[in-house]
Design an enzyme around this catalytic site. Structure first.
Site, short mmCIF file in Angstrom:
data_model
loop_
_atom_site.label_atom_id
_atom_site.label_comp_id
_atom_site.label_asym_id
_atom_site.label_seq_id
_atom_site.Cartn_x
_atom_site.Cartn_y
_atom_site.Cartn_z
N LYS A 1 -30.55 -1.30 -40.83
CA LYS A 1 -30.62 -0.73 -42.02
C LYS A 1 -29.28 -0.40 -42.75
CE LYS A 1 -35.55 0.46 -41.16
NZ LYS A 1 -36.40 1.56 -40.55
N GLN B 1 -36.74 7.75 -38.98
CA GLN B 1 -37.43 6.34 -38.26
C GLN B 1 -38.43 6.86 -37.00
OE1 GLN B 1 -36.26 3.32 -38.81
NE2 GLN B 1 -37.78 2.47 -37.07
N ASP C 1 -39.84 5.69 -47.59
CA ASP C 1 -40.59 5.07 -46.92
C ASP C 1 -41.81 4.96 -47.56
OD1 ASP C 1 -40.01 3.86 -44.56
OD2 ASP C 1 -39.87 5.53 -43.62
N1 GUN Z 1 -40.91 2.44 -37.49
C1 GUN Z 1 -41.53 1.19 -37.77
N2 GUN Z 1 -41.34 0.93 -38.91
C2 GUN Z 1 -41.00 1.89 -39.80
C3 GUN Z 1 -40.98 2.05 -41.05
O1 GUN Z 1 -41.31 1.24 -42.08
N3 GUN Z 1 -40.30 3.19 -41.70
C4 GUN Z 1 -39.93 4.17 -40.49
N4 GUN Z 1 -39.53 5.15 -41.08
N5 GUN Z 1 -39.92 3.93 -39.26
C5 GUN Z 1 -40.57 2.92 -38.70
#
Ligand code: GUN
Length: 296
Positions: free
Chosen positions: A54, A98, A121
């Site tokens: 990311k 995350q 998100d």
């Molecule tokens: N862990 C797995 N997928 C995601 C996501 O889309 N966002 C976040 N914040 N954590 C994750």
């Protein structure tokens, strides 16, 4: 094989290009650079890979990336204090914590402490409510990516029968809301649905988001249907670890009209949409027009 393969990797590259162009214009016209803060608590190896990826994509698109790596034993108070700081930092337009978080931390409390306008998100209860009532919100990245691919393939989705298999807060539920927003007739199915195969066979659009390797066979797919496979499952096959989706690709591809592969389908779209959401949040924060085609 009869189905058209929907190339998520290529589509994601196009979206990222559009984001990068818009970011460059923000810089030259307004002197603004969007910023995304990613918070990782602990050392979960998969999460570390995601966070690195990311950060790299964020910088590649011309945005600022702020990575906060906290010890696995970080207290809830310290994590909330960091989020409060990021909420009040004008250089930060998007905040992503995350998941999963270590067990001693309350994920709902943490997510709901993020400023909803910076919640890239789309997990904050305010954004969930705004999406459910058809108001402007931040939309979860994976379902947004699926929607973009469906709109790109079909144009208008109105009147189509959509079946979403899976009812998670991250994918299944927001996906259903987005399809409803585009005037599909939506069914949310799950592991306890009766006659799941029968339900799936009604779908013009079948979205699989259950997290079970190759659970949906080709004979559950209506001939000509569009199949969006959200699953990313690691399995052992012939002594090797391979990635497979929630759909049995080999059999489904003989029946479907179009299908996303795993890997190279939905996966790459998720990060592209995270960048798009960060750009959208930045534009909104500055009272500027939102990027066209990159929002729900
Ligand atoms: N862990 C797995 N997928 C995601 C996501 O889309 N966002 C976040 N914040 N954590 C994750």
């Amino acid at each position: 094989m009869t189905a058209q393969i929907i190339d998520g990797k290529a589509f994601a590259a196009k979206v990222r290009g559009q984001v990068a162009e818009h970011v460059a214009r923000l810089k030259t016209d307004h002197g603004i650079t969007p910023g995304l803060a990613v918070v990782l608590v602990g050392e979960d190896p998969a999460s570390q890979v995601y966070v690195r990826s990311k950060g790299k994509s964020t910088v590649e698109s011309g945005m600022n990336s702020y990575e906060h790596k906290l010890d696995a034993t970080t207290s809830e108070a310290d994590l909330l204090a960091l989020i409060d700081k990021l909420n009040n930092d004008p250089a930060v337009h998007g905040i992503l914590v995350q998941l999963p978080l270590p067990k001693h931390l309350d994920s709902d409390l943490v997510i709901n402490s993020i400023d909803p306008a910076k919640d890239v998100d789309g997990f904050h209860i305010s954004n969930v409510g705004l999406l459910g009532t058809g108001q402007k919100s931040m939309v979860p990245c994976t379902p947004l990516g699926c929607l973009m691919m469906l709109r790109d393939h079909h144009g208008k989705l109105a009147g189509m029968d959509a079946v979403v298999v899976g009812r998670s807060n991250i994918v299944g539920k927001p996906m259903a809301q987005l399809l409803l927003g585009d005037s599909c007739t939506v069914t949310i199915a799950h592991s306890r649905t009766k006659d799941l195969g029968e339900v799936c066979r009604r779908a013009d659009i079948l979205v699989a988001a259950v997290g079970r390797p190759e659970m949906i066979p080709g004979d559950w797919v209506k001939p000509g249907a569009t199949v969006i496979d959200v699953g990313i499952n690691r399995i052992e096959r012939d002594g090797k670890t391979v990635l497979v989706g929630d759909v049995d690709f080999a059999s489904a591809a003989t029946v479907a009209g179009a299908i996303t592969p795993v890997p190279g389908g939905v996966g790459p779209m998720t990060i592209a949409c995270l960048l798009a959401n960060t750009l959208t949040a930045c534009c909104r924060a500055n009272g500027l027009a939102e990027p066209e085609g990159l929002t729900a």
